[in-house]
Design a protein around this motif. Structure first.
Motif, PDB file in Angstrom:
ATOM      1  N   THR A 263      26.111  24.073  58.920  1.00  0.00           N
ATOM      2  CA  THR A 263      26.796  24.054  57.637  1.00  0.00           C
ATOM      3  C   THR A 263      28.252  24.467  57.844  1.00  0.00           C
ATOM      4  OG1 THR A 263      24.751  24.742  56.542  1.00  0.00           O
ATOM      5  CG2 THR A 263      26.787  24.980  55.286  1.00  0.00           C
ATOM      6  N   ILE A 264      29.178  23.635  57.400  1.00  0.00           N
ATOM      7  CA  ILE A 264      30.589  24.000  57.461  1.00  0.00           C
ATOM      8  C   ILE A 264      30.856  24.958  56.313  1.00  0.00           C
ATOM      9  CG2 ILE A 264      32.968  23.187  57.322  1.00  0.00           C
ATOM     10  CD1 ILE A 264      31.966  20.500  58.458  1.00  0.00           C
TER      11      ILE A 264
ATOM     12  N   TYR B 243      34.971  26.746  60.385  1.00  0.00           N
ATOM     13  CA  TYR B 243      33.854  27.538  60.896  1.00  0.00           C
ATOM     14  C   TYR B 243      32.566  26.854  60.480  1.00  0.00           C
ATOM     15  CZ  TYR B 243      30.270  31.068  61.388  1.00  0.00           C
ATOM     16  OH  TYR B 243      29.110  31.718  61.732  1.00  0.00           O
ATOM     17  N   THR B 244      31.729  26.562  61.455  1.00  0.00           N
ATOM     18  CA  THR B 244      30.433  25.939  61.219  1.00  0.00           C
ATOM     19  C   THR B 244      29.342  26.936  61.580  1.00  0.00           C
ATOM     20  OG1 THR B 244      31.290  23.739  61.704  1.00  0.00           O
ATOM     21  CG2 THR B 244      28.913  24.026  61.855  1.00  0.00           C
ATOM     22  N   GLN B 245      28.461  27.202  60.627  1.00  0.00           N
ATOM     23  CA  GLN B 245      27.338  28.108  60.867  1.00  0.00           C
ATOM     24  C   GLN B 245      26.151  27.307  61.359  1.00  0.00           C
ATOM     25  OE1 GLN B 245      26.269  31.202  57.897  1.00  0.00           O
ATOM     26  NE2 GLN B 245      24.371  30.052  57.744  1.00  0.00           N
ATOM     27  N   LEU B 246      25.492  27.806  62.402  1.00  0.00           N
ATOM     28  CA  LEU B 246      24.277  27.171  62.901  1.00  0.00           C
ATOM     29  C   LEU B 246      23.092  27.853  62.224  1.00  0.00           C
ATOM     30  CD1 LEU B 246      25.221  26.942  66.657  1.00  0.00           C
ATOM     31  CD2 LEU B 246      25.338  25.150  64.927  1.00  0.00           C
ATOM     32  N   ASN B 247      22.307  27.085  61.500  1.00  0.00           N
ATOM     33  CA  ASN B 247      21.180  27.618  60.739  1.00  0.00           C
ATOM     34  C   ASN B 247      19.922  27.702  61.599  1.00  0.00           C
ATOM     35  OD1 ASN B 247      22.844  27.577  58.376  1.00  0.00           O
ATOM     36  ND2 ASN B 247      22.499  25.378  58.279  1.00  0.00           N
ATOM     37  N   SER B 248      19.006  28.566  61.212  1.00  0.00           N
ATOM     38  CA  SER B 248      17.783  28.769  61.993  1.00  0.00           C
ATOM     39  C   SER B 248      16.899  27.529  62.044  1.00  0.00           C
ATOM     40  CB  SER B 248      16.990  29.946  61.429  1.00  0.00           C
ATOM     41  OG  SER B 248      16.639  29.702  60.086  1.00  0.00           O
TER      42      SER B 248
ATOM     43  N   VAL C 145      30.424  31.232  68.636  1.00  0.00           N
ATOM     44  CA  VAL C 145      30.257  32.643  68.321  1.00  0.00           C
ATOM     45  C   VAL C 145      28.775  32.861  68.042  1.00  0.00           C
ATOM     46  CG1 VAL C 145      32.619  33.031  67.510  1.00  0.00           C
ATOM     47  CG2 VAL C 145      30.898  32.224  65.905  1.00  0.00           C
ATOM     48  N   LYS C 146      28.373  34.075  67.724  1.00  0.00           N
ATOM     49  CA  LYS C 146      26.949  34.405  67.647  1.00  0.00           C
ATOM     50  C   LYS C 146      26.122  33.441  66.795  1.00  0.00           C
ATOM     51  CE  LYS C 146      23.773  38.182  66.766  1.00  0.00           C
ATOM     52  NZ  LYS C 146      23.622  39.551  66.318  1.00  0.00           N
ATOM     53  N   ASN C 147      26.576  33.113  65.598  1.00  0.00           N
ATOM     54  CA  ASN C 147      25.778  32.281  64.697  1.00  0.00           C
ATOM     55  C   ASN C 147      26.438  30.958  64.348  1.00  0.00           C
ATOM     56  OD1 ASN C 147      23.632  34.160  64.402  1.00  0.00           O
ATOM     57  ND2 ASN C 147      24.953  35.363  63.081  1.00  0.00           N
ATOM     58  N   GLY C 148      27.333  30.470  65.185  1.00  0.00           N
ATOM     59  CA  GLY C 148      28.015  29.224  64.866  1.00  0.00           C
ATOM     60  C   GLY C 148      29.139  28.937  65.832  1.00  0.00           C
ATOM     61  N   ALA C 149      30.180  28.296  65.313  1.00  0.00           N
ATOM     62  CA  ALA C 149      31.324  27.946  66.147  1.00  0.00           C
ATOM     63  C   ALA C 149      32.550  27.726  65.287  1.00  0.00           C
ATOM     64  CB  ALA C 149      31.028  26.686  66.953  1.00  0.00           C
ATOM     65  N   TYR C 150      33.696  28.046  65.860  1.00  0.00           N
ATOM     66  CA  TYR C 150      34.973  27.687  65.259  1.00  0.00           C
ATOM     67  C   TYR C 150      35.442  26.419  65.952  1.00  0.00           C
ATOM     68  CZ  TYR C 150      35.152  32.190  62.968  1.00  0.00           C
ATOM     69  OH  TYR C 150      34.881  33.272  62.171  1.00  0.00           O
ATOM     70  N   LEU C 151      35.977  25.490  65.158  1.00  0.00           N
ATOM     71  CA  LEU C 151      36.390  24.200  65.709  1.00  0.00           C
ATOM     72  C   LEU C 151      37.790  23.852  65.234  1.00  0.00           C
ATOM     73  CD1 LEU C 151      33.302  23.797  64.215  1.00  0.00           C
ATOM     74  CD2 LEU C 151      33.331  22.044  65.940  1.00  0.00           C
ATOM     75  N   VAL C 152      38.548  23.192  66.103  1.00  0.00           N
ATOM     76  CA  VAL C 152      39.815  22.590  65.713  1.00  0.00           C
ATOM     77  C   VAL C 152      39.588  21.089  65.717  1.00  0.00           C
ATOM     78  CG1 VAL C 152      42.209  22.179  66.355  1.00  0.00           C
ATOM     79  CG2 VAL C 152      41.236  24.446  66.618  1.00  0.00           C
ATOM     80  N   THR C 153      39.871  20.453  64.580  1.00  0.00           N
ATOM     81  CA  THR C 153      39.690  19.011  64.462  1.00  0.00           C
ATOM     82  C   THR C 153      41.015  18.346  64.117  1.00  0.00           C
ATOM     83  OG1 THR C 153      39.090  19.198  62.132  1.00  0.00           O
ATOM     84  CG2 THR C 153      37.294  19.177  63.714  1.00  0.00           C
ATOM     85  N   HIS C 154      41.094  17.078  64.440  1.00  0.00           N
ATOM     86  CA  HIS C 154      42.277  16.275  64.140  1.00  0.00           C
ATOM     87  C   HIS C 154      41.806  15.075  63.338  1.00  0.00           C
ATOM     88  CE1 HIS C 154      45.591  13.393  65.576  1.00  0.00           C
ATOM     89  NE2 HIS C 154      46.058  14.123  64.587  1.00  0.00           N
ATOM     90  N   ALA C 155      42.255  15.007  62.091  1.00  0.00           N
ATOM     91  CA  ALA C 155      41.843  13.901  61.222  1.00  0.00           C
ATOM     92  C   ALA C 155      42.976  13.563  60.270  1.00  0.00           C
ATOM     93  CB  ALA C 155      40.591  14.282  60.434  1.00  0.00           C
ATOM     94  N   LYS C 156      43.195  12.284  60.083  1.00  0.00           N
ATOM     95  CA  LYS C 156      44.208  11.790  59.138  1.00  0.00           C
ATOM     96  C   LYS C 156      45.583  12.405  59.397  1.00  0.00           C
ATOM     97  CE  LYS C 156      40.745  10.931  55.632  1.00  0.00           C
ATOM     98  NZ  LYS C 156      40.263  11.187  54.281  1.00  0.00           N
ATOM     99  N   GLY C 157      45.919  12.588  60.667  1.00  0.00           N
ATOM    100  CA  GLY C 157      47.238  13.095  61.033  1.00  0.00           C
ATOM    101  C   GLY C 157      47.408  14.601  60.952  1.00  0.00           C
TER     102      GLY C 157
END
Length: 126
Positions: free
Chosen positions: A77-78, A67-72, A49-61
């Motif tokens: 930063t999650i 949502y992770t923001q991409l900083n300048s 998305v404009k300033n970051g990304a949404y992610l689906v992760t699989h961990a520990k079952g």
């Protein structure tokens, strides 16, 4: 995948962005290739998305939406992570986003057949 004025491409360990207005890639101040910094992990799917990304992760079952923001300054930063509350075991998950929502499509097995469950979340990056 196009969002706003940017085209994102690559995989989770090497994501680049192309600015459609400037007709150029994004570069670091020293002229080196700018890679958006997502931590190594077991990512199933992501949508920028404009300033970051949404992610689906699989961990520990479990499967999680974050949502992770991409900083300048080139760091990431999650800002939020939630558990995807499936009543059946998720085999795989995919994500999409529109202007208001993030949709997670989880593949589960129901009575021996693959079935898709949809979970809709409000976007927090707007």
């Amino acid at each position: 995948m196009m969002t706003q004025d940017n085209l994102f491409f690559g995989n989770m360990k090497h994501v680049q962005s192309y600015n459609l207005k400037k007709k150029d890639l994004y570069w670091n101040a020293d002229g080196s290739e700018l890679n958006f910094p997502f931590a190594a992990g077991l990512y199933q799917s992501f949508v920028p998305v404009k300033n970051g990304a949404y992610l689906v992760t699989h961990a520990k079952g479990n499967f999680y939406l974050s949502y992770t923001q991409l900083n300048s300054d080139g760091t990431a930063t999650i800002l939020a992570t939630i558990d995807i509350p499936a009543s059946l075991e998720i085999k795989n998950a995919y994500i999409s986003a529109d202007s208001k929502n993030v949709n997670v499509y989880a593949v589960v097995e129901y009575k021996g057949q693959p079935t898709i469950q949809k979970y809709t979340y409000s976007r927090i990056d707007n």
